[in-house]
Write a protein that holds these residues in place. Structure first.
Motif, PDB file in Angstrom:
ATOM      1  N   HIS A 157       0.853  -1.198   0.000  1.00 41.61           N
ATOM      2  CA  HIS A 157       0.000   0.000   0.000  1.00 41.61           C
ATOM      3  C   HIS A 157       0.888   1.248   0.000  1.00 41.61           C
ATOM      4  N   ALA A 158       1.765   1.320  -0.955  1.00 44.41           N
ATOM      5  CA  ALA A 158       2.787   2.375  -0.970  1.00 44.41           C
ATOM      6  C   ALA A 158       2.186   3.770  -1.029  1.00 44.41           C
ATOM      7  N   VAL A 159       1.180   3.977  -1.858  1.00 41.14           N
ATOM      8  CA  VAL A 159       0.604   5.310  -2.025  1.00 41.14           C
ATOM      9  C   VAL A 159      -0.113   5.763  -0.758  1.00 41.14           C
ATOM     10  N   THR A 160      -0.958   4.891  -0.222  1.00 38.20           N
ATOM     11  CA  THR A 160      -1.683   5.227   1.011  1.00 38.20           C
ATOM     12  C   THR A 160      -0.734   5.372   2.187  1.00 38.20           C
ATOM     13  N   ALA A 161       0.245   4.478   2.272  1.00 39.85           N
ATOM     14  CA  ALA A 161       1.167   4.483   3.409  1.00 39.85           C
ATOM     15  C   ALA A 161       2.060   5.713   3.417  1.00 39.85           C
ATOM     16  N   ALA A 162       2.309   6.288   2.253  1.00 36.56           N
ATOM     17  CA  ALA A 162       3.173   7.469   2.185  1.00 36.56           C
ATOM     18  C   ALA A 162       2.618   8.623   3.022  1.00 36.56           C
ATOM     19  N   LYS A 163       1.301   8.670   3.159  1.00 35.11           N
ATOM     20  CA  LYS A 163       0.680   9.738   3.947  1.00 35.11           C
ATOM     21  C   LYS A 163       0.656   9.423   5.443  1.00 35.11           C
ATOM     22  N   SER A 164       0.535   8.139   5.779  1.00 40.15           N
ATOM     23  CA  SER A 164       0.371   7.759   7.189  1.00 40.15           C
ATOM     24  C   SER A 164       1.666   7.353   7.872  1.00 40.15           C
ATOM     25  N   ARG A 165       2.655   6.909   7.090  1.00 43.08           N
ATOM     26  CA  ARG A 165       3.914   6.438   7.689  1.00 43.08           C
ATOM     27  C   ARG A 165       4.806   7.620   8.050  1.00 43.08           C
ATOM     28  N   LYS A 166       4.409   8.307   9.096  1.00 41.40           N
ATOM     29  CA  LYS A 166       5.161   9.466   9.579  1.00 41.40           C
ATOM     30  C   LYS A 166       5.833   9.118  10.904  1.00 41.40           C
ATOM     31  N   LYS A 167       6.665  10.043  11.364  1.00 39.17           N
ATOM     32  CA  LYS A 167       7.408   9.843  12.614  1.00 39.17           C
ATOM     33  C   LYS A 167       6.463   9.663  13.796  1.00 39.17           C
ATOM     34  N   VAL A 168       5.373  10.419  13.810  1.00 33.96           N
ATOM     35  CA  VAL A 168       4.401  10.316  14.914  1.00 33.96           C
ATOM     36  C   VAL A 168       3.790   8.920  14.956  1.00 33.96           C
ATOM     37  N   TYR A 169       3.474   8.383  13.790  1.00 31.65           N
ATOM     38  CA  TYR A 169       2.928   7.017  13.710  1.00 31.65           C
ATOM     39  C   TYR A 169       3.893   6.003  14.320  1.00 31.65           C
ATOM     40  N   ALA A 170       5.182   6.144  14.015  1.00 32.94           N
ATOM     41  CA  ALA A 170       6.188   5.216  14.546  1.00 32.94           C
ATOM     42  C   ALA A 170       6.322   5.343  16.055  1.00 32.94           C
ATOM     43  N   ILE A 171       6.288   6.560  16.556  1.00 33.08           N
ATOM     44  CA  ILE A 171       6.423   6.769  18.009  1.00 33.08           C
ATOM     45  C   ILE A 171       5.222   6.202  18.755  1.00 33.08           C
ATOM     46  N   ILE A 172       4.007   6.480  18.239  1.00 32.34           N
ATOM     47  CA  ILE A 172       2.793   5.969  18.893  1.00 32.34           C
ATOM     48  C   ILE A 172       2.777   4.441  18.879  1.00 32.34           C
ATOM     49  N   ALA A 173       3.134   3.842  17.740  1.00 35.08           N
ATOM     50  CA  ALA A 173       3.167   2.380  17.642  1.00 35.08           C
ATOM     51  C   ALA A 173       4.196   1.784  18.592  1.00 35.08           C
ATOM     52  N   SER A 174       5.353   2.422  18.719  1.00 32.05           N
ATOM     53  CA  SER A 174       6.404   1.928  19.606  1.00 32.05           C
ATOM     54  C   SER A 174       5.984   2.017  21.074  1.00 32.05           C
ATOM     55  N   VAL A 175       5.384   3.133  21.448  1.00 36.32           N
ATOM     56  CA  VAL A 175       4.908   3.286  22.830  1.00 36.32           C
ATOM     57  C   VAL A 175       3.836   2.243  23.138  1.00 36.32           C
ATOM     58  N   THR A 176       2.968   1.962  22.178  1.00 31.82           N
ATOM     59  CA  THR A 176       1.924   0.947  22.364  1.00 31.82           C
ATOM     60  C   THR A 176       2.534  -0.423  22.619  1.00 31.82           C
ATOM     61  N   VAL A 177       3.562  -0.769  21.850  1.00 30.29           N
ATOM     62  CA  VAL A 177       4.230  -2.062  22.032  1.00 30.29           C
ATOM     63  C   VAL A 177       4.850  -2.164  23.420  1.00 30.29           C
ATOM     64  N   TRP A 178       5.527  -1.108  23.853  1.00 32.74           N
ATOM     65  CA  TRP A 178       6.139  -1.133  25.187  1.00 32.74           C
ATOM     66  C   TRP A 178       5.075  -1.256  26.275  1.00 32.74           C
ATOM     67  N   CYS A 179       3.955  -0.565  26.114  1.00 27.75           N
ATOM     68  CA  CYS A 179       2.882  -0.645  27.117  1.00 27.75           C
ATOM     69  C   CYS A 179       2.291  -2.050  27.187  1.00 27.75           C
ATOM     70  N   ILE A 180       2.045  -2.667  26.038  1.00 23.02           N
ATOM     71  CA  ILE A 180       1.521  -4.038  26.019  1.00 23.02           C
ATOM     72  C   ILE A 180       2.498  -4.991  26.696  1.00 23.02           C
ATOM     73  N   SER A 181       3.780  -4.840  26.412  1.00 18.61           N
ATOM     74  CA  SER A 181       4.800  -5.721  26.988  1.00 18.61           C
ATOM     75  C   SER A 181       4.902  -5.546  28.499  1.00 18.61           C
ATOM     76  N   ILE A 182       4.813  -4.310  28.957  1.00 15.03           N
ATOM     77  CA  ILE A 182       4.891  -4.052  30.406  1.00 15.03           C
ATOM     78  C   ILE A 182       3.673  -4.627  31.117  1.00 15.03           C
ATOM     79  N   VAL A 183       2.486  -4.410  30.552  1.00 15.31           N
ATOM     80  CA  VAL A 183       1.261  -4.949  31.165  1.00 15.31           C
ATOM     81  C   VAL A 183       1.308  -6.473  31.221  1.00 15.31           C
ATOM     82  N   ALA A 184       1.792  -7.096  30.150  1.00 15.39           N
ATOM     83  CA  ALA A 184       1.885  -8.558  30.108  1.00 15.39           C
ATOM     84  C   ALA A 184       2.898  -9.106  31.098  1.00 15.39           C
ATOM     85  N   SER A 185       3.810  -8.245  31.580  1.00 17.82           N
ATOM     86  CA  SER A 185       4.866  -8.688  32.497  1.00 17.82           C
ATOM     87  C   SER A 185       4.636  -8.267  33.944  1.00 17.82           C
TER      88      SER A 185
END
Length: 362
Positions: A146-174
């Protein structure tokens, strides 16, 4: 402890006059005790070696990727942000391995606080590593399919929010590790850092939660996502005129096969352990079955851990850009390679200008 010492200890307990029974552990059925001496001896000999190897490989591999990101890259791309978080999660996980290696060699000598902290760090790093690998695969899928659509959404903010979500899920699971892990003294094995402090029925329920959480959330879901994403990427690549089509498809096959081969045996053992804990049958073979699963767990778990430790190198160096960075680094450290590296880099740059971007040109 010798058999004679064990017998004397039993007599001492038998002749006790004070009633120190904890009613939480009183059951109305026959309980079969499994000493697992052979399993413990096997673990003391083999596990520390595996853990130290994983620790060294993780720090060397992840350290190399971290150094290349620091020296040649900037954290302004989604891929680099995910890769940095993956490296950090693996370093966090690997940092706990020397503690567990020492524990398997003797007993837990680091105290209650470190028992809880190291256990939590171990699982937070382990879970987040799996999720970041899955997230990187999904991001690669978006960038290619989905290169065309992703070009608009794949921004730095998206990466930071996704990364924070992963860390939160991992911490809750532990979190349960922080609560349930305690240090207690075993008459046979010394100080133990294990889940304890609650009624046996409660501990059994939490063990089941851990097993099914590992199998469903941190294996089946990532496996299905990885399979779906890479199959979609393969179909997309086959429909393009990319000159390095065969190489990209081979890399995809290697990634899927390696992921499946490393993670499946370990998680099958986890599922079998969950079924064993759920079973109420008390046959005479339960101890031998439990020992067999313990042996299998030791072996398959370390295969999974090894993949977890080397995965950043594996995922990084399939990309041409990081290959060029590595060659530049080697040329700088080993001057006699400079001429060859420079020619290779120039050739790669020329080729990349003539062809469409590869799925692995990071």
């Amino acid at each position: 402890m010798s058999d004679n010492d064990e017998f004397l200890y039993f007599l001492k307990l038998f002749n006790e006059t004070d009633d120190t029974t904890d009613l939480n552990y009183v059951v109305s059925k026959t309980v079969q005790l499994c000493t697992k001496t052979n399993v413990n001896q096997f673990g003391a000999r083999v596990i520390p070696v595996f853990y130290y190897i994983n620790f060294l490989l993780s720090y060397l591999g992840n350290g190399l990727v971290l150094f290349i990101i620091y020296k040649y890259e900037k954290l302004n791309t989604v891929t680099n942000i995910f890769l940095l978080n993956l490296v950090l999660s693996n370093i966090l996980f690997a940092s706990s391995l020397p503690f567990w290696a020492t524990y398997h060699l003797s007993e837990w000598i680091f105290g209650m606080a470190l028992c809880k902290i190291v256990s939590s760090a171990y699982f937070i790093g382990f879970y987040s590593s799996i999720l970041f690998l899955t997230l990187m695969t999904f991001d690669r899928y978006l960038a290619v399919v989905h290169a065309v659509t992703a070009a608009k959404s794949r921004k730095k903010v998206y990466a930071i929010i996704a990364s924070v979500t992963v860390w939160c899920i991992s911490i809750v699971a532990s979190v349960k590790e922080l609560v349930l892990q305690n240090v207690w003294k075993s008459p046979f094995n010394g100080l133990m850092c294990e889940e304890s402090g609650f009624a046996e029925s409660t501990m059994q329920r939490w063990r089941l939660v851990s097993y099914y959480q590992q199998f469903l959330l941190f294996f089946l879901l990532p496996l299905f996502m990885v399979m779906y994403c890479y199959i979609s990427i393969t179909i997309r690549i086959l429909s393009t005129r990319m000159r390095e089509k065969c190489r990209a498809i081979k890399l995809i096959f290697v990634i899927i096969f390696t992921f499946f081969a490393c993670w499946t045996p370990y998680n099958i053992v986890i599922l079998l352990q969950a079924l064993q804990v759920s079973s109420t049958s008390g046959d005479n073979d339960s101890c031998s079955d439990s020992e067999s699963l313990d042996y299998a767990l030791y072996v398959t778990r370390n295969i999974a851990y090894l993949y977890c430790c080397i995965s950043p190198v594996f995922y990084t160096f399939v990309g041409k850009k990081f290959q060029r960075h590595f060659k530049r680094l080697m040329a700088k450290k080993i001057p006699c390679l400079k001429g060859h590296i420079g020619l290779s880099s120039q050739s790669t740059r020329t080729t990349s200008q003539r062809t469409s971007p590869s799925a692995y040109e990071y």
